[in-house]
Design an enzyme around this catalytic site. Structure first.
Site, mmCIF file in Angstrom:
data_model
loop_
_atom_site.group_PDB
_atom_site.id
_atom_site.type_symbol
_atom_site.label_atom_id
_atom_site.label_comp_id
_atom_site.label_asym_id
_atom_site.label_seq_id
_atom_site.Cartn_x
_atom_site.Cartn_y
_atom_site.Cartn_z
ATOM 1 N N GLU A 99 0.845 -1.199 0.000
ATOM 2 C CA GLU A 99 0.000 0.000 0.000
ATOM 3 C C GLU A 99 0.882 1.251 0.000
ATOM 4 O OE1 GLU A 99 -2.430 1.597 -0.618
ATOM 5 O OE2 GLU A 99 -3.861 1.945 1.010
ATOM 6 N N ASP A 100 0.328 2.361 -0.428
ATOM 7 C CA ASP A 100 1.098 3.606 -0.423
ATOM 8 C C ASP A 100 1.162 4.207 0.987
ATOM 9 O OD1 ASP A 100 -1.598 4.343 -0.388
ATOM 10 O OD2 ASP A 100 -1.491 5.700 -2.092
ATOM 11 N N ASP A 103 -3.186 5.732 6.753
ATOM 12 C CA ASP A 103 -3.510 7.000 7.409
ATOM 13 C C ASP A 103 -4.377 6.657 8.623
ATOM 14 O OD1 ASP A 103 -3.863 9.773 7.755
ATOM 15 O OD2 ASP A 103 -5.413 9.928 6.234
ATOM 16 N N PHE A 152 -0.603 16.623 3.708
ATOM 17 C CA PHE A 152 -1.074 15.811 2.605
ATOM 18 C C PHE A 152 0.060 15.638 1.599
ATOM 19 C CE2 PHE A 152 -3.463 14.385 -1.018
ATOM 20 C CZ PHE A 152 -4.364 13.509 -0.419
ATOM 21 N N ARG A 165 0.793 12.237 -9.536
ATOM 22 C CA ARG A 165 1.237 10.851 -9.318
ATOM 23 C C ARG A 165 2.611 10.546 -9.904
ATOM 24 N NH1 ARG A 165 -2.884 7.707 -7.171
ATOM 25 N NH2 ARG A 165 -4.988 8.116 -7.896
HETATM 26 P P1 IMP Z 1 -6.996 5.462 5.462
HETATM 27 O O1 IMP Z 1 -8.150 4.550 5.221
HETATM 28 O O2 IMP Z 1 -7.381 6.703 6.188
HETATM 29 O O3 IMP Z 1 -5.827 4.777 6.115
HETATM 30 O O4 IMP Z 1 -6.590 6.005 4.048
HETATM 31 C C1 IMP Z 1 -5.535 5.528 3.346
HETATM 32 C C2 IMP Z 1 -5.656 5.971 1.903
HETATM 33 O O5 IMP Z 1 -5.891 7.354 1.823
HETATM 34 C C3 IMP Z 1 -4.347 5.720 1.175
HETATM 35 O O6 IMP Z 1 -4.412 4.534 0.453
HETATM 36 C C4 IMP Z 1 -4.245 6.901 0.267
HETATM 37 O O7 IMP Z 1 -4.812 6.566 -0.979
HETATM 38 C C5 IMP Z 1 -5.065 7.964 0.884
HETATM 39 N N1 IMP Z 1 -4.215 8.957 1.557
HETATM 40 C C6 IMP Z 1 -4.034 9.150 2.882
HETATM 41 N N2 IMP Z 1 -3.180 10.138 3.131
HETATM 42 C C7 IMP Z 1 -2.788 10.574 1.916
HETATM 43 C C8 IMP Z 1 -1.855 11.588 1.503
HETATM 44 O O8 IMP Z 1 -1.209 12.286 2.287
HETATM 45 N N3 IMP Z 1 -1.694 11.729 0.156
HETATM 46 C C9 IMP Z 1 -2.355 10.966 -0.747
HETATM 47 N N4 IMP Z 1 -3.213 10.009 -0.411
HETATM 48 C C10 IMP Z 1 -3.424 9.813 0.914
HETATM 49 MG MG MG Z 2 -4.451 4.299 -1.587
#
Ligand code: IMP
Ligand code: MG
Length: 177
Positions: A99-100, A103, A152, A165
Site C-alpha cells: 500500500e502507499d 492513514d 497531505f 502521481r
Molecule cells: P486510510 O483509510 O485513512 O488509512 O486512508 C488511506 C488511503 O488514503 C491511502 O491509500 C491513500 O490513498 C489515501 N491517503 C491518505 N493520506 C494521503 C496523503 O497524504 N496523500 C495521498 N493520499 C493519501
Molecule cells: Mg491508496
C-alpha cells in the site's frame, strides 16, 4: 483542475529509492522459500510496488486490487469498497499487501479483513508511508518505509485529485488557498 498548489519536498527520489531497497532486502530475507503473492493496492502504490518488487529476487506472483476510500479531495469518506479484486487464489498463500499510505487505517483494516477471510497461510502489510499518529483503527504495518505525521503528500504514485502521481519525489502539498 488546479495543479498549482504550493508544495515542499518531503522525501527526495534518491532517499525513496534507498529506503525501498532496504525494505526489499528485508522482505527478500523473510519470504525466501515461501509462496509469495504480492498484492498492489491501486492506484497509489503502483510506483512503490514496481520499484520494490524489481528489487526482490524471488519467484513470486503479483496481483492488483483497487479500493475506493477517498473522494476527489483529501478527506476520507469513511466508506470503503473493493472495486477491483485479485484474479488469483489467496487460500494457503503467503500474501503481502503493498500500500502507499496507511492513514486513519480504515482502508487497510477493511482489506486485511477481506483477505484474512480467504484463508491465506500468512498475511502482512508493506506501506511506503505510515501516518501512525493519524490512526483511528489499529492497523499494524509490518514493513513501513517512512513515518509521517500531518500534511497531505503527493508524488511517487500519490495523488491529490488524480494530479501529481508521476513526480519522482514525495512532496507535502499546501492546501491552504
Ligand atoms: P486510510 O483509510 O485513512 O488509512 O486512508 C488511506 C488511503 O488514503 C491511502 O491509500 C491513500 O490513498 C489515501 N491517503 C491518505 N493520506 C494521503 C496523503 O497524504 N496523500 C495521498 N493520499 C493519501
Ligand atoms: Mg491508496
Amino acid at each position: 483542475m488546479n495543479c498549482g498548489h504550493e508544495k515542499s519536498v518531503m522525501f527526495e527520489a534518491g532517499v525513496i529509492q534507498e529506503r525501498v531497497a532496504q525494505m526489499a532486502e528485508r522482505i527478500t530475507a523473510d519470504y525466501a522459500g515461501k509462496d509469495l503473492l504480492a498484492v498492489c493496492v491501486l492506484k497509489g502504490a503502483f510506483m512503490f510496488f514496481a520499484d520494490l518488487l524489481r528489487r526482490i529476487p524471488l519467484e513470486l506472483e503479483t496481483d492488483f486490487v483497487r479500493i475506493r476510500s477517498y473522494g476527489a479531495g483529501d478527506a476520507s469518506s469513511g466508506r470503503i469498497e473493493l472495486t477491483k479484486d485479485v484474479e488469483c487464489a489467496v487460500t494457503g498463500r503467503d500474501v503481502l499487501i503493498v500500500e502507499d499510505i496507511v492513514d486513519c487505517g480504515l482502508s487497510m483494516d477493511f482489506l486485511l479483513r477481506e483477505f484474512r477471510a480467504r484463508g491465506p497461510k500468512s498475511l502482512r502489510l508493506a506501506a511506503l508511508i505510515d501516518k501512525v499518529e493519524r490512526r483511528c483503527v489499529p492497523v499494524r504495518v509490518d514493513y513501513a518505509g517512512f513515518v509521517a505525521d500531518a500534511g497531505f503528500l503527493v508524488g511517487y504514485g500519490l495523488d491529490y485529485a488524480e494530479q501529481y502521481r508521476t513526480l519522482p519525489a514525495i512532496f507535502r502539498l499546501n492546501l491552504q488557498p
